[in-house]
Design a protein around this motif. Structure first.
Motif, mmCIF file in Angstrom:
data_model
loop_
_atom_site.group_PDB
_atom_site.id
_atom_site.type_symbol
_atom_site.label_atom_id
_atom_site.label_comp_id
_atom_site.label_asym_id
_atom_site.label_seq_id
_atom_site.Cartn_x
_atom_site.Cartn_y
_atom_site.Cartn_z
ATOM 1 N N UNK A 172 0.815 -1.207 0.000
ATOM 2 C CA UNK A 172 0.000 0.000 0.000
ATOM 3 C C UNK A 172 0.848 1.255 0.000
ATOM 4 N N UNK A 173 1.895 1.255 0.788
ATOM 5 C CA UNK A 173 2.783 2.416 0.841
ATOM 6 C C UNK A 173 3.523 2.637 -0.461
ATOM 7 N N UNK A 174 4.077 1.566 -1.012
ATOM 8 C CA UNK A 174 4.873 1.668 -2.227
ATOM 9 C C UNK A 174 4.031 2.111 -3.426
ATOM 10 N N UNK A 175 2.872 1.500 -3.609
ATOM 11 C CA UNK A 175 2.037 1.812 -4.763
ATOM 12 C C UNK A 175 1.405 3.197 -4.664
ATOM 13 N N UNK A 176 0.936 3.546 -3.471
ATOM 14 C CA UNK A 176 0.323 4.865 -3.307
ATOM 15 C C UNK A 176 1.363 5.971 -3.432
ATOM 16 N N UNK A 178 3.978 5.848 -5.230
ATOM 17 C CA UNK A 178 4.309 5.954 -6.657
ATOM 18 C C UNK A 178 3.306 6.859 -7.363
ATOM 19 N N UNK A 179 2.031 6.753 -6.974
ATOM 20 C CA UNK A 179 1.020 7.639 -7.537
ATOM 21 C C UNK A 179 1.236 9.083 -7.095
ATOM 22 N N UNK A 180 1.556 9.270 -5.820
ATOM 23 C CA UNK A 180 1.770 10.627 -5.300
ATOM 24 C C UNK A 180 2.939 11.300 -6.016
ATOM 25 N N UNK A 181 3.999 10.537 -6.232
ATOM 26 C CA UNK A 181 5.201 11.106 -6.854
ATOM 27 C C UNK A 181 4.976 11.490 -8.308
ATOM 28 N N UNK A 182 4.138 10.723 -9.020
ATOM 29 C CA UNK A 182 3.949 10.955 -10.455
ATOM 30 C C UNK A 182 2.611 11.589 -10.791
ATOM 31 N N UNK A 249 9.797 5.384 0.761
ATOM 32 C CA UNK A 249 10.518 6.576 1.215
ATOM 33 C C UNK A 249 11.089 7.361 0.040
ATOM 34 N N UNK A 250 11.668 6.642 -0.922
ATOM 35 C CA UNK A 250 12.245 7.298 -2.099
ATOM 36 C C UNK A 250 11.164 8.043 -2.884
ATOM 37 N N UNK A 251 10.021 7.380 -3.092
ATOM 38 C CA UNK A 251 8.930 8.023 -3.831
ATOM 39 C C UNK A 251 8.386 9.249 -3.095
ATOM 40 N N UNK A 252 8.271 9.154 -1.781
ATOM 41 C CA UNK A 252 7.740 10.284 -1.014
ATOM 42 C C UNK A 252 8.708 11.465 -0.996
ATOM 43 N N UNK A 253 10.000 11.189 -0.961
ATOM 44 C CA UNK A 253 10.989 12.265 -1.064
ATOM 45 C C UNK A 253 10.868 12.953 -2.418
ATOM 46 N N UNK A 254 10.706 12.143 -3.464
ATOM 47 C CA UNK A 254 10.532 12.686 -4.814
ATOM 48 C C UNK A 254 9.240 13.500 -4.903
ATOM 49 N N UNK A 255 8.175 13.001 -4.277
ATOM 50 C CA UNK A 255 6.899 13.716 -4.284
ATOM 51 C C UNK A 255 7.021 15.071 -3.599
ATOM 52 N N UNK A 256 7.723 15.110 -2.480
ATOM 53 C CA UNK A 256 7.908 16.379 -1.761
ATOM 54 C C UNK A 256 8.708 17.368 -2.612
#
Length: 274
Positions: A172-176, A178-182, A249-256
């Motif tokens: 759930x964390x990884x997929x969501x 990924x959506x937030x980042x892109x 964590x990587x995706x959320x950093x990218x999203x921020x």
């Protein structure tokens, strides 16, 4: 109202797609075709209901971005799961005996997994997360959608509470994220497909306690369940949990960095749909 209509439409299509793919699963080529057709129909239904209820272009599933997002996501999913199963094998939790008796079954799993993955991403990221985020901001919506995603896996044949918790945190964390980042559904669809396809079609392991689907390899899970994941499959292993947290964590950093995090009670989160 918009949420309710979209949710009913997507769940309805998901149910019909699931029935169709299960009915075709004993025929490799029919399973491939039915699964791919079900994916296209589900995406078309999502486009139609979002345009109808929200009166906007469906930018999160823009066809022009499909190829890039799906390819990148699939490669990432394959790579992350390969790293997970490799770590499990090194620690004695997975053993390969050779090729399976029916390696062609992996072809049918392409369609089976495509149908399941597309409908799940439309439900949990396209509808649930996106609408909840408008009212709560990104962090509560991420938490809620991940919990719901994990809880649904308790309905699977070999479900365990620990396995569902791992799916919530890692999957759930990884997929969501990924959506937030892109702000696109294509990357999480590809990521989800690559991960599931690697599990079932390549490494022949359990997928979320759903029952073993034999793929290319004749393999078995062995040893400590904390390492192998036991009857639930590798998704209930510590390796998956660690990998999922890292990728999230990587995706959320990218999203921020991209300014894609919606703060609590922000008035116009719709500007971040695309």
């Amino acid at each position: 109202m918009r949420f309710g209509i979209q949710f009913v439409v997507v769940v309805g299509v998901a149910f019909l797609a699931g029935r169709a793919t299960l009915a075709a699963q004993d025929n490799v080529w029919l399973s491939l075709v039915v699964g791919l057709v079900a994916s296209v129909v589900a995406l078309a239904a999502y486009h139609w209901v979002v345009r109808w209820t929200e009166k906007r272009p469906v930018t999160e599933a823009e066809p022009g971005a499909a190829a890039s997002g799906l390819v990148r996501g699939t490669l990432l999913g394959l790579a992350v799961f390969a790293a997970v199963i490799g770590n499990i094998a090194v620690n004695g939790g997975y053993r390969v005996h050779g090729l399976s008796d029916d390696p062609l079954a992996a072809v049918g799993l392409i369609g089976f997994m495509a149908g399941a993955v597309v409908t799940e991403e439309l439900m949990y990221r396209g509808v649930l997360f996106r609408h909840v985020e408008k009212f709560t901001g990104t962090w509560p919506a991420l938490l809620l959608s991940a919990v719901v995603f994990g809880a649904v896996h308790l309905l699977n044949e070999n479900a365990t509470l620990w396995g569902a918790l791992c799916v919530a945190i890692a999957g759930g964390g990884m997929l969501t994220s990924a959506f937030i980042a892109t702000r696109s559904l294509w990357l999480p669809i590809g990521l989800h497909f690559g991960w599931n396809f690697a599990q079932a079609a390549i490494f022949s392991t359990e997928v979320s306690g759903n029952g073993l689907k034999q793929g290319l390899l004749d393999a078995e899970s062995t040893g400590n369940t904390w390492i192998s994941g036991g009857s639930f499959g590798p998704e209930a292993s510590l390796s998956t949990l660690i990998a999922g947290v890292i990728v999230t964590t990587v995706f959320l950093i990218l999203a921020r960095r991209r300014g894609h995090i919606v703060p609590l009670r922000r008035r116009e989160p719709s500007t971040l749909v695309a």
